[in-house]
Design an enzyme around this catalytic site. Sequence first.
Site, PDB file in Angstrom:
ATOM      1  N   ASN A   1       0.803  -1.223   0.000  1.00 24.89           N
ATOM      2  CA  ASN A   1       0.000   0.000   0.000  1.00 24.89           C
ATOM      3  C   ASN A   1       0.839   1.277   0.000  1.00 24.89           C
ATOM      4  O   ASN A   1       0.308   2.373  -0.132  1.00 24.89           O
ATOM      5  CB  ASN A   1      -0.914  -0.087   1.236  1.00 24.89           C
ATOM      6  CG  ASN A   1      -1.540   1.204   1.613  1.00 24.89           C
ATOM      7  OD1 ASN A   1      -2.450   1.656   0.926  1.00 24.89           O
ATOM      8  ND2 ASN A   1      -1.049   1.821   2.678  1.00 24.89           N
TER       9      ASN A   1
ATOM     10  N   TYR B   1       3.236  10.367 -10.677  1.00 32.94           N
ATOM     11  CA  TYR B   1       2.311   9.563  -9.862  1.00 32.94           C
ATOM     12  C   TYR B   1       1.368   8.763 -10.767  1.00 32.94           C
ATOM     13  O   TYR B   1       1.193   7.555 -10.589  1.00 32.94           O
ATOM     14  CB  TYR B   1       1.523  10.501  -8.944  1.00 32.94           C
ATOM     15  CG  TYR B   1       0.588   9.802  -7.980  1.00 32.94           C
ATOM     16  CD1 TYR B   1       1.074   9.223  -6.814  1.00 32.94           C
ATOM     17  CD2 TYR B   1      -0.784   9.749  -8.216  1.00 32.94           C
ATOM     18  CE1 TYR B   1       0.216   8.587  -5.919  1.00 32.94           C
ATOM     19  CE2 TYR B   1      -1.649   9.124  -7.331  1.00 32.94           C
ATOM     20  CZ  TYR B   1      -1.146   8.547  -6.178  1.00 32.94           C
ATOM     21  OH  TYR B   1      -1.989   7.920  -5.295  1.00 32.94           O
TER      22      TYR B   1
ATOM     23  N   LYS C   1       1.120   4.634 -11.093  1.00 30.23           N
ATOM     24  CA  LYS C   1      -0.094   3.885 -10.742  1.00 30.23           C
ATOM     25  C   LYS C   1      -0.651   3.138 -11.963  1.00 30.23           C
ATOM     26  O   LYS C   1      -1.149   2.013 -11.826  1.00 30.23           O
ATOM     27  CB  LYS C   1      -1.145   4.819 -10.147  1.00 30.23           C
ATOM     28  CG  LYS C   1      -0.725   5.454  -8.810  1.00 30.23           C
ATOM     29  CD  LYS C   1      -0.496   4.420  -7.716  1.00 30.23           C
ATOM     30  CE  LYS C   1      -0.296   5.057  -6.345  1.00 30.23           C
ATOM     31  NZ  LYS C   1      -0.105   4.062  -5.275  1.00 30.23           N
TER      32      LYS C   1
ATOM     33  N   THR D   1      -6.445  11.455   4.251  1.00 35.32           N
ATOM     34  CA  THR D   1      -5.220  10.961   4.907  1.00 35.32           C
ATOM     35  C   THR D   1      -4.209  12.111   4.832  1.00 35.32           C
ATOM     36  O   THR D   1      -4.444  13.090   4.120  1.00 35.32           O
ATOM     37  CB  THR D   1      -4.616   9.764   4.148  1.00 35.32           C
ATOM     38  OG1 THR D   1      -4.134  10.248   2.869  1.00 35.32           O
ATOM     39  CG2 THR D   1      -5.613   8.636   3.912  1.00 35.32           C
TER      40      THR D   1
HETATM   41  P1  NAP Z   1      -0.068   8.355   3.677  1.00 35.74           P
HETATM   42  O1  NAP Z   1      -0.957   8.578   4.840  1.00 35.74           O
HETATM   43  O2  NAP Z   1       0.960   9.382   3.317  1.00 35.74           O
HETATM   44  O3  NAP Z   1       0.660   6.944   3.864  1.00 35.74           O
HETATM   45  C1  NAP Z   1       1.704   6.538   3.029  1.00 35.74           C
HETATM   46  C2  NAP Z   1       2.433   5.417   3.720  1.00 35.74           C
HETATM   47  O4  NAP Z   1       3.534   4.972   2.890  1.00 35.74           O
HETATM   48  C3  NAP Z   1       3.026   5.839   5.050  1.00 35.74           C
HETATM   49  O5  NAP Z   1       2.804   4.796   5.981  1.00 35.74           O
HETATM   50  C4  NAP Z   1       4.520   5.977   4.741  1.00 35.74           C
HETATM   51  O6  NAP Z   1       5.232   5.687   5.924  1.00 35.74           O
HETATM   52  C5  NAP Z   1       4.700   4.891   3.707  1.00 35.74           C
HETATM   53  N1  NAP Z   1       5.881   5.102   2.861  1.00 35.74           N
HETATM   54  C6  NAP Z   1       6.091   6.106   1.969  1.00 35.74           C
HETATM   55  N2  NAP Z   1       7.290   5.956   1.381  1.00 35.74           N
HETATM   56  C7  NAP Z   1       7.847   4.842   1.909  1.00 35.74           C
HETATM   57  C8  NAP Z   1       9.077   4.170   1.700  1.00 35.74           C
HETATM   58  N3  NAP Z   1      10.001   4.612   0.830  1.00 35.74           N
HETATM   59  N4  NAP Z   1       9.340   3.048   2.424  1.00 35.74           N
HETATM   60  C9  NAP Z   1       8.440   2.582   3.328  1.00 35.74           C
HETATM   61  N5  NAP Z   1       7.241   3.174   3.550  1.00 35.74           N
HETATM   62  C10 NAP Z   1       6.956   4.294   2.858  1.00 35.74           C
HETATM   63  O7  NAP Z   1      -0.909   8.111   2.348  1.00 35.74           O
HETATM   64  P2  NAP Z   1      -2.281   7.334   2.040  1.00 35.74           P
HETATM   65  O8  NAP Z   1      -3.187   8.338   1.477  1.00 35.74           O
HETATM   66  O9  NAP Z   1      -2.708   6.489   3.174  1.00 35.74           O
HETATM   67  O10 NAP Z   1      -1.789   6.432   0.826  1.00 35.74           O
HETATM   68  C11 NAP Z   1      -1.765   5.008   0.853  1.00 35.74           C
HETATM   69  C12 NAP Z   1      -1.846   4.518  -0.584  1.00 35.74           C
HETATM   70  O11 NAP Z   1      -3.089   4.925  -1.166  1.00 35.74           O
HETATM   71  C13 NAP Z   1      -0.762   5.091  -1.510  1.00 35.74           C
HETATM   72  O12 NAP Z   1      -0.326   4.077  -2.397  1.00 35.74           O
HETATM   73  C14 NAP Z   1      -1.491   6.175  -2.271  1.00 35.74           C
HETATM   74  O13 NAP Z   1      -0.904   6.437  -3.531  1.00 35.74           O
HETATM   75  C15 NAP Z   1      -2.857   5.529  -2.410  1.00 35.74           C
HETATM   76  N6  NAP Z   1      -3.969   6.453  -2.699  1.00 35.74           N
HETATM   77  C16 NAP Z   1      -4.259   7.472  -1.829  1.00 35.74           C
HETATM   78  C17 NAP Z   1      -5.311   8.333  -2.136  1.00 35.74           C
HETATM   79  C18 NAP Z   1      -5.687   9.486  -1.243  1.00 35.74           C
HETATM   80  O14 NAP Z   1      -6.484  10.360  -1.672  1.00 35.74           O
HETATM   81  N7  NAP Z   1      -5.208   9.531   0.000  1.00 35.74           N
HETATM   82  C19 NAP Z   1      -6.057   8.140  -3.306  1.00 35.74           C
HETATM   83  C20 NAP Z   1      -5.740   7.086  -4.154  1.00 35.74           C
HETATM   84  C21 NAP Z   1      -4.683   6.241  -3.830  1.00 35.74           C
HETATM   85  P3  NAP Z   1       6.612   6.345   6.380  1.00 35.74           P
HETATM   86  O15 NAP Z   1       6.565   7.797   6.033  1.00 35.74           O
HETATM   87  O16 NAP Z   1       6.611   6.054   7.848  1.00 35.74           O
HETATM   88  O17 NAP Z   1       7.648   5.571   5.630  1.00 35.74           O
END
Ligand code: NAP
Length: 252
Positions: free
Chosen positions: A89, A157, A161, A192
């Site tokens: 994720n 991005y 994806k 988030t």
């Molecule tokens: P978030 O709250 O920023 O969480 C991202 C997570 O990824 C954090 O736990 C971060 O942890 C971890 N991460 C980032 N880079 C990393 C690395 N190099 N190594 C290990 N861990 C890493 O974002 P979210 O919105 O929950 O996103 C989760 C997923 O959903 C992502 O793939 C995002 O593209 C997708 N998504 C989000 C949305 C939205 O609107 N929020 C929409 C569509 C898709 P650390 O910083 O502790 O490493």
Amino acid sequence: MELTNKTIIVTGASSGIGAAAARLFASEGANVVLAARRSEELRSVAEDITRSGGRAVWCSGDVLDGAYLAMLTELALHSFGGLNGAFNNVGIVGDMVAVPEMSIDNWNTVIATNLTSAFWAAKAQVPALKEQGGGSIIFTSSFVGFSNGGLPGMGAYAASKAGLNGLVQSLASEHAADGIRINALLPGGTITPAGGEGNPDALNFVSGLHPMKRMASASEIAQAAVFLLSDRSQFMTGSPMIVDGGMSVRLL
Ligand code: NAP
């Protein structure tokens, strides 16, 4: 209880969708292996889970490092005696700039974090699941880079994806006969830290793009991940599962 005694790796578990998913999977009976870079946040999610009677272990690291993904699989096998699935994720948005202004460093970091990490995850998780006789792997993709998801300033991005959706199709067909189901989960805008939490202008803008005129909560996306990991989705593989409040079918 949809995930009783299933052992599931959750990456990006320190925040947002991953943290909500880890809590939900554990409450559905799963043993969870939590991954991200920030130790304190991972520790806190794991402690919440164990305080509620669930089972969680964690290990911090960077998904840019293939050895870390391999180690998470070993941690699952060592801690819980098996592996049944993974919610891969992790994702970052990167710099929100048009492609001609984008640095190659930003391009490389976004592709490595969102797409190359999936390659490392598959290399570690598929053989382990094959050995166990099957399982379910999810990769978190996005509405961006999919139908109606062409947003300016998100070239790296979107490419990462869209690439993930293609990778999922190949992986699914490679390993369907081994009993390993591999699907993409495509959230719409989700509240988030990465999704604009704490920034009312951003939340209003993204909410307005969705026919439902709101964003998802992280736990609404996590519910869909439970379905893909559970035996209720046994005939689903290679699917881009859209959970986007109608974003992909909007007319304007
Ligand atoms: P978030 O709250 O920023 O969480 C991202 C997570 O990824 C954090 O736990 C971060 O942890 C971890 N991460 C980032 N880079 C990393 C690395 N190099 N190594 C290990 N861990 C890493 O974002 P979210 O919105 O929950 O996103 C989760 C997923 O959903 C992502 O793939 C995002 O593209 C997708 N998504 C989000 C949305 C939205 O609107 N929020 C929409 C569509 C898709 P650390 O910083 O502790 O490493």
